[in-house]
Design a protein around this motif. Sequence first.
Motif, PDB file in Angstrom:
ATOM      1  N   ASP A  79      -4.843   6.089   0.917  1.00  0.00           N
ATOM      2  CA  ASP A  79      -3.787   5.213   0.417  1.00  0.00           C
ATOM      3  C   ASP A  79      -4.317   4.341  -0.709  1.00  0.00           C
ATOM      4  O   ASP A  79      -5.514   4.039  -0.783  1.00  0.00           O
TER       5      ASP A  79
ATOM      6  N   ARG B 133      -3.900   0.579  -2.535  1.00  0.00           N
ATOM      7  CA  ARG B 133      -3.430  -0.775  -2.232  1.00  0.00           C
ATOM      8  C   ARG B 133      -3.264  -1.572  -3.521  1.00  0.00           C
ATOM      9  O   ARG B 133      -4.037  -1.411  -4.467  1.00  0.00           O
TER      10      ARG B 133
ATOM     11  N   ARG C 292       0.852  -1.184   0.000  1.00  0.00           N
ATOM     12  CA  ARG C 292       0.000   0.000   0.000  1.00  0.00           C
ATOM     13  C   ARG C 292       0.886   1.231   0.000  1.00  0.00           C
ATOM     14  O   ARG C 292       1.987   1.220   0.542  1.00  0.00           O
ATOM     15  N   CYS C 293       0.412   2.278  -0.646  1.00  0.00           N
ATOM     16  CA  CYS C 293       1.239   3.456  -0.863  1.00  0.00           C
ATOM     17  C   CYS C 293       0.376   4.704  -0.771  1.00  0.00           C
ATOM     18  O   CYS C 293      -0.765   4.704  -1.241  1.00  0.00           O
ATOM     19  N   PRO C 294       0.895   5.776  -0.179  1.00  0.00           N
ATOM     20  CA  PRO C 294       0.130   7.025  -0.146  1.00  0.00           C
ATOM     21  C   PRO C 294      -0.136   7.549  -1.558  1.00  0.00           C
ATOM     22  O   PRO C 294       0.677   7.371  -2.458  1.00  0.00           O
TER      23      PRO C 294
END
Length: 263
Positions: A230, A232, A126-128
Amino acid sequence: MQRLEGVLGQVVIVRGKGGSVELNHQGQYLLQRAVELLALNDDIMRSMQATPVHGTVRLGIAEQLSAKQLPQILDRFAHVTPAVEVEVEISPSCSLALKLKNGELDLVLLTEGLEPRLWPAVEIWRCPTRWITSDSHNQNLKDPLLLSTSLSNCPFLPVENSECKWRALAIRVLSQSGRKYRIVSTSSTTRGQLAAVQVGLAVTCALAEEPLLDGLRSVRPDEGLPDLPDNRFLMLKGRTPRQPLTDMLAAQVHEVFGLAGEV
């Protein structure tokens, strides 16, 4: 452990007086699955070392992951399976999902929310998500906000649910915050959307971790745009994947994203 709990969004350790700790039910489940993954990885490695593996495996990967994670995956996989060919498909997640359903791919890494319905999937990362603007223009300060987005309808999704996730996300967040906007550029690819931002025509939303092109920057939290959730990413196997190649490739994907989480 606090970082792991933050990623999972759950408490896995019960901390008692005197510094004592023990796993709760979620922690015990996590430990059990981790042991299973390690055992699977060891079994794959033993099989690979015992008998050279040949063949071709088909990997589909979302374009947002292609610049940073794909080279690492291919490098690691080539070291453990030098005689295996990897056919790589880099496409929008909606296109990858369709090809997975049609049996054209063995392993797919795509954005959550675009996976085929009821298809088994594992979250790998997961990443902002951040607003992206030009570092030499101030489009993020304009009112209405000028947007570069994906196409209004994705040709790979069912007609009744064809609006692109990224476009819908930007519009929903801006509408909920009361920020006026106007779409001035559209593209089916992230690179095309960023091109409009690069020359100062608009603002778009993209992953914060992906390498930005020259002339681009992330909008700072204090610059007035609403927060984005975020994003995913999931890993999915085909219904009849080529084995053991698919499991061997999946093991390397786990390793790459596991290592990425520690950076």
